[in-house]
Design an enzyme around this catalytic site. Structure first.
Site: not given
Ligand code: OSB
Ligand code: MG
Length: 376
Positions: A140, A166, A168, A193, A218, A243, A267, A295
């Site tokens: 990530s 991934k 952000k 995400d 996400e 998420d 998660k 995570g």
């Protein structure tokens, strides 16, 4: 009837702060010093550890290290201290009456699972019904100072061996960042995400992102927007993955039935612990909805738990579980997890979490410690 494992005689709480190898920036803020609460649970000579992943700032959810501490010490620890540990289902019933605070609850449950595994000489993966010896993982990547810096940072992670990246995103740092990464690395498995930074009226941005062949997007909208996510998913091609919105198996079912997402990020700490996480997995597996493990920049304790969970059969997408060296230079437990050549990480096979605590490091990173003992 399950056998009684023993009485929970002592619980130690530690407020631990560890410095990330580099700052991690998301749409809700920047983390460099990452704090957590580490709980240690004792039943005669067996010790289990758990990690409360709530950080110092309530950007991802309302929980922080500061809220988790009194919730644990005033309510959760007293609810289990002195009780017999029989199985996890009865263990979590001890604090059923406490609303919310899933990360605080999940840390105690993790320690109970660790003890359970050590007593039965089974790994956490075995206890949960895991079927994989290693799991596919990705990395990530936080928001970088510039698009060029992002492409360069992603390049180094790809060199390290990560096959799934991934990114952000946040308003203003979305399509152009993703397009630059996609152009530089056309073959990579790519996902984004947003950590709930957008509104439904931003759908045009996601329509542009649709051309970049992402595995998933996400949490684009707010955590309480399960219905609005269903409207968004209807208007975009990329699969939505939730998420923050999914706090229980009921939320997972609602989101799937409404068509709010096609993928779920599980998660355990976000949903109150591994017990609820397995329920979500089972429900998704039954319905053919792919899941993967998210995570929370865990220490090796929480990472071991995530790896065990990700060994379940429904975890078919690469998880946000990176090598230990991606997070911290030194950790509070061993082994340090390494990335295999095929972008996988091995699932711990030792009893319980399979983590040997490095007591020297743990003491060094501990700001505050409190010990709770049962009366007799
Ligand atoms: O949204 O998945 C998230 C880290 C902290 C809080 C929220 C998230 C993340 C990550 C990092 O994306 C995943 C990891 O631990 O590697
Ligand atoms: Mg996320």
């Amino acid at each position: 009837m399950n056998k009684i494992i023993g009485k929970i005689e002592e619980i130690v709480m530690r407020h631990v702060v560890m410095t990330l190898v580099e700052p991690f920036v998301t749409s809700f803020g920047r983390t460099h010093e990452r704090s957590c609460v580490i709980v240690e649970m004792k039943i005669s000579d067996i010790t289990g550890f758990g990690e409360c992943v709530a950080k110092s700032y309530p950007g991802y959810s309302y929980e922080t290290t500061g809220t988790a501490w009194p919730i644990l010490s005033d309510f959760l620890v007293p609810a289990v201290l002195g009780k017999d540990l029989v199985d996890i289902e009865t263990f979590v019933k001890n604090y059923d009456h406490v609303k919310g605070h899933p990360m605080a609850k999940a840390s105690l449950e993790m320690a109970a699972w660790d003890i359970m595994g050590k007593v039965q000489n089974k790994s956490l993966s075995e206890l949960l019904g895991g079927v994989k010896k290693s799991v596919e993982v990705g990395v990530s990547v936080g928001i970088q100072p510039s698009t060029e810096a992002l492409v360069e940072r992603v390049g180094r992670y790809i060199k390290d061996g990560y096959r799934r990246i991934k990114i952000k995103i946040k308003p203003g740092r979305d399509f152009s960042d993703l397009k630059a990464v996609r152009s530089a690395y056309p073959e990579i498995l790519l996902q984004a995400d947003a950590n709930s930074a957008y509104r439904l009226s931003d759908v045009h941005i996601f329509n542009m992102i649709d051309d970049l062949d992402l595995l998933l997007i996400e949490q684009p909208l707010s955590e309480d927007d399960i219905y609005e996510h269903s409207l968004l998913q209807k208007q975009i091609k990329s699969p939505v993955c939730l998420d923050e919105s999914i706090l229980s198996v009921s939320h997972a079912i609602a989101a799937i039935e409404l068509g709010s997402c096609r993928i779920i990020n599980i998660k355990a700490p976000r949903v109150g612990g591994l017990f609820e996480a397995v329920k979500i997995h089972d429900e998704c597996y039954k319905r053919g909805v792919p899941v993967w493990s998210g995570g929370m920049l865990e220490t090796n304790i929480g990472r071991a738990s995530n790896l065990a969970l990700a060994s379940l059969p429904g975890f078919i997408l690469p998880s946000d579980i990176s090598a230990s060296s991606r997070y911290y230079r030194e950790d509070i437990g061993e082994p340090n997890f390494v990335l295999n050549k095929d972008s996988t990480i091995n699932v711990p096979s030792e009893a319980g979490l399979g983590i040997e605590i490095n007591h020297e490091n743990l003491a060094r990173f501990t700001l505050k410690k409190e010990v709770f003992r049962s009366e007799k």
